[in-house]
Design a protein around this motif. Structure first.
Motif, PDB file in Angstrom:
ATOM      1  N   TRP A  99       0.850  -1.170   0.000  1.00  0.00           N
ATOM      2  CA  TRP A  99       0.000   0.000   0.000  1.00  0.00           C
ATOM      3  C   TRP A  99       0.896   1.234   0.000  1.00  0.00           C
ATOM      4  O   TRP A  99       2.096   1.142   0.264  1.00  0.00           O
ATOM      5  N   PRO A 100       0.306   2.397  -0.279  1.00  0.00           N
ATOM      6  CA  PRO A 100       1.132   3.608  -0.359  1.00  0.00           C
ATOM      7  C   PRO A 100       1.894   3.863   0.938  1.00  0.00           C
ATOM      8  O   PRO A 100       1.396   3.599   2.035  1.00  0.00           O
ATOM      9  N   PHE A 101       3.105   4.324   0.803  1.00  0.00           N
ATOM     10  CA  PHE A 101       3.984   4.719   1.906  1.00  0.00           C
ATOM     11  C   PHE A 101       4.449   3.537   2.756  1.00  0.00           C
ATOM     12  O   PHE A 101       4.911   3.726   3.866  1.00  0.00           O
ATOM     13  N   LYS A 102       4.349   2.330   2.223  1.00  0.00           N
ATOM     14  CA  LYS A 102       4.851   1.167   2.941  1.00  0.00           C
ATOM     15  C   LYS A 102       6.361   1.145   2.833  1.00  0.00           C
ATOM     16  O   LYS A 102       6.924   1.356   1.769  1.00  0.00           O
ATOM     17  N   LYS A 103       7.006   0.861   3.948  1.00  0.00           N
ATOM     18  CA  LYS A 103       8.471   0.791   3.967  1.00  0.00           C
ATOM     19  C   LYS A 103       8.929  -0.479   3.251  1.00  0.00           C
ATOM     20  O   LYS A 103       8.355  -1.545   3.436  1.00  0.00           O
TER      21      LYS A 103
END
Length: 175
Positions: free
Chosen positions: A126-130
């Motif tokens: 998902w967005p902004f997942k490390k």
């Protein structure tokens, strides 16, 4: 999960496949393999179970077909019937041949878009997942195999990996 893992770096996908098969023959557990591109047959060599994404794709296609059928029946027959090109709009079945392209496109649209969403959710992307990539070289040209180890079998696994073409091996402490 083991408290320590070995990270073995490989330079070629064929060498990696050979090493995976050798480790599996000796009944060692391979946690993960990081590759810069998909390697055909790697999932089977690692002993991973088959995916059910094809079944979900078929079901999503059926949903798209049902939605398109309902939508065209409601719009063109019930809500706003029109005489287009002299074709009567008394029933859905009389007009269905004209609706086949729309039914096909909606089936493909639903299957494709819902499959992408399912893949992202299933892969936990998902967005902004490390990023979980342990070595940045695996995004360029190297292959990394992560193997669970304990104090007793570190040397034996390292020997098997070196014998099968590992160019570099590191012992990593999982915290």
């Amino acid at each position: 999960m083991a408290s320590k893992v070995l990270h073995a770096i490989f330079t070629d996908d064929d060498i990696l496949m050979h090493a995976v098969k050798a480790l599996r023959e000796k009944k060692y557990s391979i946690d993960e393999v990081f590759c810069p591109f998909p390697v055909h047959g790697l999932d089977k060599a690692m002993g991973l179970p088959g995916t059910r994404l094809a079944i979900t794709s078929f079901l999503y296609g059926l949903v798209g077909l049902a939605v398109s059928t309902w939508m065209m029946n409601f719009i063109m027959i019930e809500d706003w019937p029109q005489d287009i090109g002299g074709k009567p709009s008394f029933s859905y079945l009389q007009n269905m041949p004209a609706f086949v392209p729309i039914m096909f496109e909606m089936t493909v649209f639903f299957a494709a878009h819902l499959m992408v969403i399912t893949f992202y959710l299933r892969s936990k992307l998902w967005p902004f997942k490390k990023a979980e990539n342990p070595d940045v070289r695996t995004t360029d040209d190297k292959f990394l195999m992560e193997v669970s180890v304990n104090e007793n079998n570190v040397q034996a696994i390292a020997e098997v990996l070196y014998e099968n073409g590992a160019s570099e091996i590191k012992l990593i402490d999982n915290k």
